[in-house]
Design a protein around this motif. Structure first.
Motif, PDB file in Angstrom:
ATOM      1  N   ALA A  33     -46.302  60.262  19.185  1.00  0.00           N
ATOM      2  CA  ALA A  33     -46.996  59.327  19.988  1.00  0.00           C
ATOM      3  C   ALA A  33     -45.820  58.695  20.649  1.00  0.00           C
ATOM      4  CB  ALA A  33     -47.905  58.668  19.367  1.00  0.00           C
ATOM      5  N   ASP A  34     -44.866  58.222  20.172  1.00  0.00           N
ATOM      6  CA  ASP A  34     -43.838  57.445  20.751  1.00  0.00           C
ATOM      7  C   ASP A  34     -43.409  58.093  21.991  1.00  0.00           C
ATOM      8  OD1 ASP A  34     -44.454  55.139  19.105  1.00  0.00           O
ATOM      9  OD2 ASP A  34     -42.866  55.736  17.929  1.00  0.00           O
TER      10      ASP A  34
ATOM     11  N   LYS B  13     -44.737  57.163  25.364  1.00  0.00           N
ATOM     12  CA  LYS B  13     -44.942  55.613  25.940  1.00  0.00           C
ATOM     13  C   LYS B  13     -43.640  55.135  26.681  1.00  0.00           C
ATOM     14  CE  LYS B  13     -47.177  54.533  21.710  1.00  0.00           C
ATOM     15  NZ  LYS B  13     -47.297  53.498  20.492  1.00  0.00           N
TER      16      LYS B  13
ATOM     17  N   TRP C 197     -47.137  63.742  30.589  1.00  0.00           N
ATOM     18  CA  TRP C 197     -48.488  62.983  30.044  1.00  0.00           C
ATOM     19  C   TRP C 197     -49.123  62.205  31.252  1.00  0.00           C
ATOM     20  CZ3 TRP C 197     -51.500  63.188  26.084  1.00  0.00           C
ATOM     21  CH2 TRP C 197     -52.558  62.425  25.836  1.00  0.00           C
TER      22      TRP C 197
END
Length: 127
Positions: free
Chosen positions: A4-5, A8, A47
């Motif tokens: 998930a990082d 970001k 993303w």
């Protein structure tokens, strides 16, 4: 996969984690989207591009689906099957945009759009 990082802002993910994230993201894309975003190499950029695309789609679909929901009337269609098909298509579009249509909403929509002659049959029995 604990990646998930990688999606970001200002992340410090390793190149290996970024590569894993790209593989995972691309694996779940439709073939046409894979081709469209073939040159994107960063998972964060991919993303964000997909999120922008989704937000734009919602911005286009929601007003039309809301309009269709407001103007859907049972009395305007030839059969219950056609009405149900139209209703569930609209509901799917609304759900895609984050709107929640409950069973109560569907029943209320259906009952409130019956032709008046159908609804008045209970008053005829009292006479």
């Amino acid at each position: 996969m604990d990646l998930a990082d990688t999606i970001k802002d200002e992340n410090e993910a390793s190149n290996q984690d970024r590569a894993k994230a790209m593989i995972c993201l691309r694996h779940h894309l439709d073939e046409s989207l894979k081709m469209e975003y073939l040159t994107v190499k960063d998972p964060l950029m991919l993303w964000n591009n997909l999120k922008d695309r989704d937000d734009h789609l919602k911005m286009v679909v929601l007003p039309q689906a809301s309009f269709d929901w407001i103007h859907l009337r049972l009395q305007d269609v030839k059969s219950i099957r056609v009405y149900n098909s139209a209703m569930f298509k609209i509901i799917s579009q609304l759900k895609l945009c984050g709107e929640n249509i409950t069973d109560h909403d569907m029943l209320e929509k259906t009952f409130s759009t019956f032709h008046p002659r159908v609804c008045s049959c209970s008053s005829n029995t009292e006479k």
